[in-house]
Design a protein around this motif. Structure first.
Motif: not given
Length: 222
Positions: A186-200
């Motif tokens: 499983p891969i978890y995504v923080d709700k406060n992820s920035s646009k740069k983090e979402i791209k990565l």
């Protein structure tokens, strides 16, 4: 004439039944083996619902991998081909959310988040419906960020298959061949992820999905 019939209500009703029956018979003829059973057990032990992602080229018999006792909604494009596929998968026991990770992305993402909050798992082909093949759109990461659900990449492969002349080079297993399933971590995504983090994270998801797909394919090449 044939294309017009296929897009009519009667045509789609008949063709969807044929497609669903074909998928069911074909998938049940394969001798399947889950080569990552502990991953699957841990995922459903710790999560009621997940976001499952797989490449569009592997969509043919993906319904066989999913446990029937758990609800799954698939994101489908509202164009005629998408409606035909949606009708077929509905007959295989899956729900439909209209939209795509490319066109009408916002509507599709919000629809998925809404149904995810009801405890329903989500299925996404992150390179669909028209590609580019084997490249993730940010859709799954966006759904994970808003819903709080983990993303789980999955893949399958077979000892014998046909490669179709489609935009994604879809593969179709040959009847009575051997097949394997691979469940990723499983891969978890923080709700406060920035646009740069979402791209990565989107780039990492592509890499992870390619990795487990290679694991499935290499099972028969060793």
């Amino acid at each position: 004439m044939i294309k017009k019939f296929a897009r009519s209500k009667l045509g789609q009703a008949l063709l969807s039944r044929v497609i669903a029956l074909f998928i069911k018979l074909l998938s049940y003829s394969i001798f399947w083996k889950n080569i990552t059973p502990s991953n699957k057990e841990d995922i459903f032990k710790n999560h009621t619902a997940i976001i499952v992602v797989f490449w569009h080229e592997r969509i043919a018999v993906m319904s066989k991998i999913w446990p029937k006792e758990r609800k799954l909604a698939m994101l489908q494009s509202p164009h005629p081909d998408g409606r035909l596929i949606a009708s077929a998968i509905n007959k295989l026991g899956f729900l439909t959310v209209w939209g795509s990770t490319n066109r009408n992305a916002v509507g599709g993402i919000l629809g998925l988040v809404k149904i995810a909050k009801k405890g329903v798992s989500i299925g996404i082909t992150p390179d669909g419906p028209r590609g580019p093949a084997l490249v993730c759109s940010p859709g799954p990461i966006a759904v994970a960020r808003l819903s709080g659900l983990p993303i789980v990449p999955i893949a399958w492969s077979c000892s014998k298959f046909w490669k179709l002349n489609t935009w994604d080079n879809s593969i179709l297993p040959k009847p009575f061949s051997k097949g394997v399933w691979v469940w990723g971590k499983p891969i978890y995504v923080d709700k406060n992820s920035s646009k740069k983090e979402i791209k990565l994270l989107t780039e990492q998801l592509s890499l992870n999905l390619n990795k487990i797909t290679s694991v499935a394919d290499n099972y028969f090449n060793t």
